[in-house]
Structures are given as structure tokens and as C-alpha cells.
Design a protein around this motif. Structure first.
Motif, PDB file in Angstrom:
ATOM      1  N   LEU A  26       0.944  -1.224  -0.045  1.00  0.00           N
ATOM      2  CA  LEU A  26       0.044   0.091   0.071  1.00  0.00           C
ATOM      3  C   LEU A  26       0.759   1.304   0.050  1.00  0.00           C
ATOM      4  O   LEU A  26       0.583   2.207  -0.667  1.00  0.00           O
ATOM      5  CB  LEU A  26      -0.883  -0.093   1.163  1.00  0.00           C
ATOM      6  CG  LEU A  26      -1.893   1.246   1.287  1.00  0.00           C
ATOM      7  CD1 LEU A  26      -2.866   1.393   0.201  1.00  0.00           C
ATOM      8  CD2 LEU A  26      -2.519   1.275   2.633  1.00  0.00           C
ATOM      9  N   PHE A  27       1.995   1.254   0.720  1.00  0.00           N
ATOM     10  CA  PHE A  27       2.908   2.473   0.818  1.00  0.00           C
ATOM     11  C   PHE A  27       3.603   2.609  -0.591  1.00  0.00           C
ATOM     12  O   PHE A  27       3.420   3.839  -0.988  1.00  0.00           O
ATOM     13  CB  PHE A  27       3.995   2.390   1.800  1.00  0.00           C
ATOM     14  CG  PHE A  27       4.815   3.384   2.076  1.00  0.00           C
ATOM     15  CD1 PHE A  27       4.101   4.831   2.493  1.00  0.00           C
ATOM     16  CD2 PHE A  27       6.078   3.238   1.694  1.00  0.00           C
ATOM     17  CE1 PHE A  27       4.991   5.707   2.752  1.00  0.00           C
ATOM     18  CE2 PHE A  27       6.912   4.581   1.761  1.00  0.00           C
ATOM     19  CZ  PHE A  27       6.439   5.815   2.511  1.00  0.00           C
ATOM     20  N   GLY A  28       4.022   1.489  -1.207  1.00  0.00           N
ATOM     21  CA  GLY A  28       4.508   1.732  -2.542  1.00  0.00           C
ATOM     22  C   GLY A  28       3.688   2.284  -3.539  1.00  0.00           C
ATOM     23  O   GLY A  28       4.003   3.061  -4.283  1.00  0.00           O
ATOM     24  N   ARG A  29       2.424   1.838  -3.540  1.00  0.00           N
ATOM     25  CA  ARG A  29       1.188   2.212  -4.390  1.00  0.00           C
ATOM     26  C   ARG A  29       0.946   3.640  -4.064  1.00  0.00           C
ATOM     27  O   ARG A  29       0.633   4.431  -4.892  1.00  0.00           O
ATOM     28  CB  ARG A  29      -0.193   1.307  -3.836  1.00  0.00           C
ATOM     29  CG  ARG A  29      -1.021   1.670  -5.088  1.00  0.00           C
ATOM     30  CD  ARG A  29      -2.387   0.657  -4.836  1.00  0.00           C
ATOM     31  NE  ARG A  29      -3.504   1.370  -5.358  1.00  0.00           N
ATOM     32  CZ  ARG A  29      -4.812   1.375  -4.687  1.00  0.00           C
ATOM     33  NH1 ARG A  29      -4.711   0.108  -3.744  1.00  0.00           N
ATOM     34  NH2 ARG A  29      -5.872   1.777  -4.935  1.00  0.00           N
ATOM     35  N   PHE A  30       0.849   4.193  -2.789  1.00  0.00           N
ATOM     36  CA  PHE A  30       0.575   5.275  -2.469  1.00  0.00           C
ATOM     37  C   PHE A  30       1.607   6.519  -2.771  1.00  0.00           C
ATOM     38  O   PHE A  30       1.592   7.689  -3.731  1.00  0.00           O
ATOM     39  CB  PHE A  30       0.701   5.450  -0.946  1.00  0.00           C
ATOM     40  CG  PHE A  30       0.629   6.838  -0.248  1.00  0.00           C
ATOM     41  CD1 PHE A  30      -0.519   7.605  -0.473  1.00  0.00           C
ATOM     42  CD2 PHE A  30       1.563   7.207   0.436  1.00  0.00           C
ATOM     43  CE1 PHE A  30      -0.710   8.831   0.096  1.00  0.00           C
ATOM     44  CE2 PHE A  30       1.385   8.524   1.159  1.00  0.00           C
ATOM     45  CZ  PHE A  30       0.613   9.492   1.081  1.00  0.00           C
ATOM     46  N   MET A  31       2.884   6.085  -2.824  1.00  0.00           N
ATOM     47  CA  MET A  31       4.117   6.841  -3.190  1.00  0.00           C
ATOM     48  C   MET A  31       3.814   6.924  -4.944  1.00  0.00           C
ATOM     49  O   MET A  31       4.100   8.064  -5.478  1.00  0.00           O
ATOM     50  CB  MET A  31       5.320   6.254  -3.006  1.00  0.00           C
ATOM     51  CG  MET A  31       5.880   6.469  -1.701  1.00  0.00           C
ATOM     52  SD  MET A  31       6.100   8.149  -1.118  1.00  0.00           S
ATOM     53  CE  MET A  31       5.081   8.244   0.087  1.00  0.00           C
ATOM     54  N   ARG A  32       3.498   5.809  -5.702  1.00  0.00           N
ATOM     55  CA  ARG A  32       3.350   6.030  -7.073  1.00  0.00           C
ATOM     56  C   ARG A  32       2.390   6.710  -7.584  1.00  0.00           C
ATOM     57  O   ARG A  32       2.482   7.629  -8.316  1.00  0.00           O
ATOM     58  CB  ARG A  32       3.273   4.505  -7.525  1.00  0.00           C
ATOM     59  CG  ARG A  32       4.621   3.514  -7.392  1.00  0.00           C
ATOM     60  CD  ARG A  32       4.095   2.386  -8.042  1.00  0.00           C
ATOM     61  NE  ARG A  32       5.291   1.515  -8.073  1.00  0.00           N
ATOM     62  CZ  ARG A  32       5.798   0.419  -7.270  1.00  0.00           C
ATOM     63  NH1 ARG A  32       4.662   0.188  -6.289  1.00  0.00           N
ATOM     64  NH2 ARG A  32       6.737  -0.346  -7.464  1.00  0.00           N
ATOM     65  N   GLU A  33       1.062   6.578  -6.860  1.00  0.00           N
ATOM     66  CA  GLU A  33      -0.231   7.100  -7.476  1.00  0.00           C
ATOM     67  C   GLU A  33      -0.480   8.385  -7.028  1.00  0.00           C
ATOM     68  O   GLU A  33      -0.889   9.310  -7.548  1.00  0.00           O
ATOM     69  CB  GLU A  33      -1.414   6.237  -7.012  1.00  0.00           C
ATOM     70  CG  GLU A  33      -1.358   4.896  -7.900  1.00  0.00           C
ATOM     71  CD  GLU A  33      -2.551   3.953  -7.459  1.00  0.00           C
ATOM     72  OE1 GLU A  33      -3.516   4.399  -6.904  1.00  0.00           O
ATOM     73  OE2 GLU A  33      -2.535   2.730  -7.853  1.00  0.00           O
ATOM     74  N   CYS A  34      -0.008   8.849  -5.845  1.00  0.00           N
ATOM     75  CA  CYS A  34      -0.221  10.237  -5.171  1.00  0.00           C
ATOM     76  C   CYS A  34       0.730  11.221  -5.214  1.00  0.00           C
ATOM     77  O   CYS A  34       0.603  12.170  -5.560  1.00  0.00           O
ATOM     78  CB  CYS A  34      -0.549   9.911  -3.590  1.00  0.00           C
ATOM     79  SG  CYS A  34      -2.247   9.142  -3.319  1.00  0.00           S
ATOM     80  N   PHE A  35       2.203  10.709  -5.600  1.00  0.00           N
ATOM     81  CA  PHE A  35       3.202  11.431  -5.649  1.00  0.00           C
ATOM     82  C   PHE A  35       3.918  11.328  -7.031  1.00  0.00           C
ATOM     83  O   PHE A  35       5.098  11.951  -7.331  1.00  0.00           O
ATOM     84  CB  PHE A  35       4.066  11.454  -4.629  1.00  0.00           C
ATOM     85  CG  PHE A  35       3.368  11.765  -3.223  1.00  0.00           C
ATOM     86  CD1 PHE A  35       3.164  13.236  -3.067  1.00  0.00           C
ATOM     87  CD2 PHE A  35       3.225  10.747  -2.118  1.00  0.00           C
ATOM     88  CE1 PHE A  35       2.480  13.426  -1.690  1.00  0.00           C
ATOM     89  CE2 PHE A  35       2.251  11.158  -1.181  1.00  0.00           C
ATOM     90  CZ  PHE A  35       2.304  12.487  -1.026  1.00  0.00           C
ATOM     91  N   GLY A  36       3.853  10.145  -7.861  1.00  0.00           N
ATOM     92  CA  GLY A  36       4.271  10.125  -9.005  1.00  0.00           C
ATOM     93  C   GLY A  36       5.789   9.665  -8.979  1.00  0.00           C
ATOM     94  O   GLY A  36       6.675   9.735  -9.690  1.00  0.00           O
ATOM     95  N   VAL A  37       6.067   8.724  -7.963  1.00  0.00           N
ATOM     96  CA  VAL A  37       7.490   8.311  -7.555  1.00  0.00           C
ATOM     97  C   VAL A  37       7.623   7.215  -8.511  1.00  0.00           C
ATOM     98  O   VAL A  37       7.032   6.195  -8.629  1.00  0.00           O
ATOM     99  CB  VAL A  37       7.544   7.808  -6.077  1.00  0.00           C
ATOM    100  CG1 VAL A  37       8.923   7.103  -5.782  1.00  0.00           C
ATOM    101  CG2 VAL A  37       7.278   9.107  -4.875  1.00  0.00           C
ATOM    102  N   ALA A  38       8.722   7.349  -9.158  1.00  0.00           N
ATOM    103  CA  ALA A  38       9.232   6.286  -9.963  1.00  0.00           C
ATOM    104  C   ALA A  38       9.672   5.268  -9.215  1.00  0.00           C
ATOM    105  O   ALA A  38      10.158   5.255  -8.007  1.00  0.00           O
ATOM    106  CB  ALA A  38      10.184   6.639 -10.915  1.00  0.00           C
ATOM    107  N   ASP A  39       9.650   4.016  -9.795  1.00  0.00           N
ATOM    108  CA  ASP A  39      10.322   2.581  -9.272  1.00  0.00           C
ATOM    109  C   ASP A  39      11.677   2.787  -8.748  1.00  0.00           C
ATOM    110  O   ASP A  39      12.169   2.766  -7.632  1.00  0.00           O
ATOM    111  CB  ASP A  39      10.305   1.404 -10.047  1.00  0.00           C
ATOM    112  CG  ASP A  39       8.824   1.000 -10.183  1.00  0.00           C
ATOM    113  OD1 ASP A  39       7.971   1.510  -9.552  1.00  0.00           O
ATOM    114  OD2 ASP A  39       8.558  -0.117 -10.878  1.00  0.00           O
TER     115      ASP A  39
END
Length: 130
Positions: A26-39
């Protein structure tokens, strides 16, 4: 809200540690979807117990798979040795140890802190001094 309870309280990076793969996912998804964090911006550190050493590579790969991240995101794992007083009471309690996910971004941290304060209706100036 999860970050408020489980996240690192740092000024320069957003980090969350947990043993539950769904919390980490969930935290990984949160970073990707809410903040556009790349892998490639996420860093993973595994915290293992002495009984994990023989399967360390498998445990590290487990957490990378949970997050859907490549091997380059993995940092050196930390292995906690059992003390004499523990009498190895925690053997196999956490079959995959714990995982820490870190994203280095002051901007993201400040947005998270601001969102928590806005949602909860309080002001915590100390969070600006982390």
C-alpha cells in the motif's frame, strides 16, 4: 493516516517499515499514485533476524516482488543477532523480517505532514523542524 502511525518522522525522506506485506504494498502504491514516484526512486532495506541469514536472498526478493521493484532498489540488509537474554524466543515469528521503504524527497514529506494536519485539524510546528 498510515504514515502518521508507521512512517519515519524525518524532514528529508518518507519511509515506512513494517512486517505486513499489504502495508508495504500500500505504501509503494501510495508513493506511485499520489506523488508520481518512479520505481527507481524507492529504496528497500530488509531487517532480518539471525535465522533468516540462510535464506536472505529469498527474503530480499520477496519484498522486492511485493513492491514490484527491480534489484537496483535494494540496499544492504540489516541482520539482528539474537542476544543471550532473548533465548531465541522470536524464531520464525516474522518469516520475512521487516521491510523499510524509503523515498528521498523533502517535498513529499511536507505534503504528507500538511495533509495529515489538514485532515486531523491540528498544527504541529515540530514537524517542520525534523
Amino acid at each position: 493516516m498510515l504514515y502518521w502511525g508507521e512512517g519515519a518522522k524525518s524532514r528529508n525522506y518518507a519511509a515506512l517499515s513494517n512486517a505486513d506485506p499489504e502495508v508495504i504494498r500500500l505504501f509503494g502504491r501510495f508513493m506511485r499514485e499520489c506523488f508520481g514516484v518512479a520505481d527507481g526512486q524507492m529504496r528497500v532495506t530488509c531487517h532480518l533476524f539471525a535465522d533468516h541469514v540462510s535464506k536472505q536472498r529469498g527474503v530480499e526478493q520477496y519484498w522486492l516482488d511485493v513492491l514490484g521493484l527491480p534489484q537496483v532498489c535494494l540496499r544492504k540488509s540489516v541482520v539482528n543477532r539474537y542476544s543471550r537474554s532473548s533465548q531465541r524466543k522470536r524464531v520464525n515469528r516474522l518469516p520475512y523480517g521487516t521491510c523499510k521503504v524509503v523515498v528521498y524527497s523533502t517535498e513529499i514529506v511536507q505534503m504528507i505532514y500538511g495533509s495529515i494536519q489538514e485532515f486531523a485539524g491540528f498544527n504541529r510546528p515540530a514537524w517542520l523542524d525534523c
